[in-house]
Design a protein around this motif. Structure first.
Motif, PDB file in Angstrom:
ATOM      1  N   PHE A 117      60.673  80.509   6.891  1.00  0.00           N
ATOM      2  CA  PHE A 117      61.472  81.695   6.642  1.00  0.00           C
ATOM      3  C   PHE A 117      60.621  82.636   5.782  1.00  0.00           C
ATOM      4  O   PHE A 117      59.706  82.198   5.073  1.00  0.00           O
ATOM      5  CB  PHE A 117      62.767  81.371   5.882  1.00  0.00           C
ATOM      6  N   GLU A 121      63.114  88.366   3.353  1.00  0.00           N
ATOM      7  CA  GLU A 121      64.106  88.681   4.394  1.00  0.00           C
ATOM      8  C   GLU A 121      65.278  87.725   4.231  1.00  0.00           C
ATOM      9  O   GLU A 121      65.406  86.719   4.929  1.00  0.00           O
ATOM     10  CB  GLU A 121      63.485  88.525   5.783  1.00  0.00           C
ATOM     11  N   THR A 122      66.127  88.014   3.301  1.00  0.00           N
ATOM     12  CA  THR A 122      67.201  87.088   2.934  1.00  0.00           C
ATOM     13  C   THR A 122      68.360  87.170   3.922  1.00  0.00           C
ATOM     14  O   THR A 122      69.452  87.653   3.606  1.00  0.00           O
ATOM     15  CB  THR A 122      67.682  87.382   1.510  1.00  0.00           C
ATOM     16  N   ASP A 123      68.086  86.724   5.120  1.00  0.00           N
ATOM     17  CA  ASP A 123      69.111  86.667   6.170  1.00  0.00           C
ATOM     18  C   ASP A 123      69.793  85.308   6.088  1.00  0.00           C
ATOM     19  O   ASP A 123      69.481  84.386   6.832  1.00  0.00           O
ATOM     20  CB  ASP A 123      68.447  86.871   7.533  1.00  0.00           C
ATOM     21  N   TYR A 124      70.733  85.177   5.143  1.00  0.00           N
ATOM     22  CA  TYR A 124      71.343  83.877   4.892  1.00  0.00           C
ATOM     23  C   TYR A 124      72.101  83.363   6.111  1.00  0.00           C
ATOM     24  O   TYR A 124      72.098  82.161   6.389  1.00  0.00           O
ATOM     25  CB  TYR A 124      72.270  83.951   3.682  1.00  0.00           C
ATOM     26  N   ASN A 125      72.745  84.276   6.851  1.00  0.00           N
ATOM     27  CA  ASN A 125      73.429  83.857   8.077  1.00  0.00           C
ATOM     28  C   ASN A 125      72.433  83.244   9.057  1.00  0.00           C
ATOM     29  O   ASN A 125      72.682  82.190   9.655  1.00  0.00           O
ATOM     30  CB  ASN A 125      74.115  85.059   8.739  1.00  0.00           C
ATOM     31  N   GLY A 126      71.293  83.914   9.225  1.00  0.00           N
ATOM     32  CA  GLY A 126      70.282  83.409  10.151  1.00  0.00           C
ATOM     33  C   GLY A 126      69.692  82.098   9.682  1.00  0.00           C
ATOM     34  O   GLY A 126      69.494  81.175  10.484  1.00  0.00           O
ATOM     35  N   TRP A 127      69.388  81.983   8.391  1.00  0.00           N
ATOM     36  CA  TRP A 127      68.854  80.725   7.864  1.00  0.00           C
ATOM     37  C   TRP A 127      69.846  79.586   8.097  1.00  0.00           C
ATOM     38  O   TRP A 127      69.463  78.486   8.499  1.00  0.00           O
ATOM     39  CB  TRP A 127      68.571  80.855   6.367  1.00  0.00           C
ATOM     40  N   ARG A 129      72.213  79.346  10.337  1.00  0.00           N
ATOM     41  CA  ARG A 129      72.327  78.971  11.756  1.00  0.00           C
ATOM     42  C   ARG A 129      71.131  78.140  12.198  1.00  0.00           C
ATOM     43  O   ARG A 129      71.273  77.183  12.976  1.00  0.00           O
ATOM     44  CB  ARG A 129      72.453  80.238  12.613  1.00  0.00           C
TER      45      ARG A 129
END
Length: 652
Positions: A117, A121-127, A129
């Protein structure tokens, strides 16, 4: 029941870590969370490893590439490698600043990292999933799921097996109880190759192939194959793949009888290596390292070396130098790991045979993991593996109607090993230590340690003992092993694994519970309190050393031969057998080591040994002798048969 899956986030940037934990935690509450993901933090390498060591519910680790550790140049890489060495089943992701860092990590720890990761890019939803998908893949059971799906479809059966999903049994006044005992789902899942959606074990391209790929990843193999007729058949398949008639192989004389059967089927020329013997307890152990190295040097033309690690009693080789020596001579190494298939999933048991460099490993998944009896795996790491030839030999031995419940159990056993194997094995180790202490406290029974089991000449061989296999010395209890096993079974409802003349063996597995430990301890304590006088300990006569081969084992086995009595009319060893060539494998059990194999010359020491066992050891089973009217016979080659065997001159 929803499992608990903890994800460890490792960073010494407290603010950033706090934001990540809060962000991922919020997503876990908001989104579907079938695996129970929760998130915890650690700020130092040692703290992270302590948590991983202590918490069996850790399923994934996120490591901040910016992690700083005094004395370490690349702390994140060092931690990644430590995690991979300690618990390779964990999913590991590294959080990067840029692609340059990714190149560095790939160069230093690519084998340990499952993904990346980007830190900013703190895409917590993406992480979240991605982590969920990773767990879904790791915990998938493609074959088992498809089998359940098919059963739920409730298709009418116009194909084999004949019980038609149990309909022939259900409601029967004679055999209806079998339907009730086994259960509807088990019978509905007993299907045939007529169901294409369940794939074919003989030529897998669907869900069986997917399940085998997951198993290979879990156990550390390049390829894995499911076997439904045990490790016995698995050994024979590998032998026939690697060995042509007349090819030489090196093998432990104390190997499983299936290996000796494989010698016959393949037509190979065996060089038998005498195993070590603990005369005090009647336990046969590994082959001394010096013996193995000498055999490798003396037989550089050997195609294969096969060893058993660990043994029935838990003794395991220091495999790395042995495998390296064999490979230096171009010898393939097979390790029968039937009793050690769980070892990948806890660092106390590693390295495994595959991790040590073995080319082929067979495992009885049913013996030590949660698979059904006969369910086994073959793991392949041979860089020169001929898959077509292997498949032809595999199909020669595999039923065209394999039991699908066995395949499903292999799928499930692998899933359990990668998701909770560490936690369950950690519990098993603690219970083994507890049980060892409790047994020793009885005063009448004692668990043998490594130094008790190893002969003196092997003390420097690097042999280790599997602590989940307890060999208990009962000589001070006053019981014979037969008496003790009878008392445990009849009075206390306890069945043990095996025995010698002065020991019993206990196996602890993932299924061992504290309640079982308590009941066993209570039984042994009660028996100890009877305070029987210690008995004089008898000893098995010492097994004679291997004599020599007069021909290939296969050639002797397939001749008609003639049967001569083991004892003469006066009850003495029959002198007419001396110098004759045996046609069968003769195995006193226990200990289960062949005294004679097909093609072996019978000498005085062998005759005396067999005769003494026959007359004095009434509890010993004598496999391979022919019985007629209460008299035991040995099948031997006729002189004219031996003279016409094409390979006899090879043996001098």
């Amino acid at each position: 029941m929803t499992p608990v899956s903890r994800v460890l986030v490792v960073s010494d940037d407290a603010k950033w870590q706090s934001d990540v934990l809060a962000g991922l935690g919020a997503v876990a509450v908001r989104l579907e969370n079938p695996y129970g993901l929760t998130f915890i933090g650690a700020s130092r390498l040692k703290e992270a490893m302590d948590i991983i060591r202590r918490d069996g519910d850790i399923q994934a680790v996120l490591v901040d590439k910016q992690l700083q550790e005094k004395g370490l140049n690349q702390a994140a890489v060092a931690l990644a490698n430590q995690i991979s060495d300690f618990r390779p089943e964990l999913s590991l992701y590294v959080l990067l600043m840029d692609d340059d860092e990714r190149v560095l990590v790939e160069n230093l720890a690519s084998h340990a990292v499952d993904g990346y990761f980007y830190r900013d890019e703190t895409d917590y939803n993406g992480w979240f999933r991605i982590l969920t998908a990773e767990l879904a893949e790791k915990s998938a059971t493609p074959f088992y799921d498809k089998l359940k799906q098919y059963v739920r479809m409730a298709k009418d059966s116009w194909h084999t097996p004949g019980h038609a999903g149990g309909d022939s049994l259900k409601g029967s006044p004679w055999v209806g109880d079998f339907y009730d005992f086994v259960g509807e789902n088990m019978l509905r899942a007993d299907l045939s190759v007529s169901v294409p959606m369940l794939d074919s074990l003989l030529h897998p391209t669907g869900v069986i192939a997917e399940s085998q790929k997951l198993a290979a990843k879990a156990f550390g193999g390049r390829k894995t194959y499911f076997a439904t007729n045990g490790t016995s058949t698995s050994n024979k398949v590998i032998f026939q793949t690697l060995l042509a008639p007349g090819d030489k192989l090196l093998l432990d004389r104390n190997c499983h009888k299936s290996v000796h059967h494989g010698v016959i089927l393949s037509g190979a020329l065996p060089v038998y290596l005498d195993s070590s013997i603990n005369k005090q307890y009647g336990i046969f152990g590994p082959v001394p390292k010096a013996t193995i190295f000498a055999a490798i040097e003396a037989n550089p033309d050997a195609r294969v070396l096969i060893l058993t690690s660990c043994t029935y009693d838990g003794l395991r080789y220091d495999l790395v130098p042995i495998i390296e020596a064999a490979h230096a001579k171009g010898i393939k190494v097979i390790v029968d790991e039937a009793w050690y298939g769980f070892a990948r999933f806890h660092p106390a048991f590693r390295p495994t045979a595959l991790e040590s460099g073995a080319d082929y490993v067979t495992q009885s998944t049913h013996k030590i993991l949660s698979a059904f009896s006969q369910a086994s795996m073959i793991h392949v790491n041979d860089p020169g593996f001929d898959e077509h030839l292997f498949r032809e030999n595999f199909n020669m031995h595999t039923s065209t109607s394999p039991q699908y419940n066995l395949i499903a159990s292999l799928d499930v056993a692998r899933k359990q090993a990668v998701t909770e194997g560490y936690r369950l094995l950690d519990r098993t180790l603690k219970l083994a230590e507890e049980l060892r202490d409790k047994i020793n406290s009885t005063g009448a029974f004692r668990v043998l340690e490594l130094e008790d089991l190893l002969p003196e000449e092997m003390r420097e061989d690097g042999i280790r003992l599997d602590p989940t296999k307890l060999t208990v010395d009962i000589s001070q209890s006053g019981f014979t092993t037969d008496e003790l096993q009878h008392e445990l079974f009849e009075r206390y409802n306890i069945q043990v694994e095996k025995s010698t003349f002065s020991t019993i063996t206990l196996l602890l597995t993932m299924g061992t519970t504290r309640s079982k430990v308590s009941r066993l301890y209570d039984a042994l304590l009660r028996l100890a309190k009877e305070k029987r006088a210690p008995r004089a300990v008898g000893r098995m006569p010492e097994i004679p050393r291997f004599s020599r081969l007069a021909c290939l084992p296969r050639d002797a086995f397939y001749e008609a031969g003639e049967r001569l009595p083991l004892l003469d009319d006066d009850g003495r060893p029959n002198a007419a057998l001396n110098g004759r060539v045996c046609c069968d494998q003769i195995v006193p059990y226990p200990p289960g080591i062949p005294v004679l194999v097909p093609g072996q010359v019978i000498d005085d020491s062998i005759l005396s040994y067999l005769a003494r066992l026959q007359k004095t050891q009434k509890t010993i089973e004598m496999h391979g002798l022919a019985e007629d009217g209460g008299e035991m016979y040995v099948r031997v080659l006729k002189d004219r048969e031996l003279s016409h065997l094409p390979d006899r001159l090879l043996f001098g």
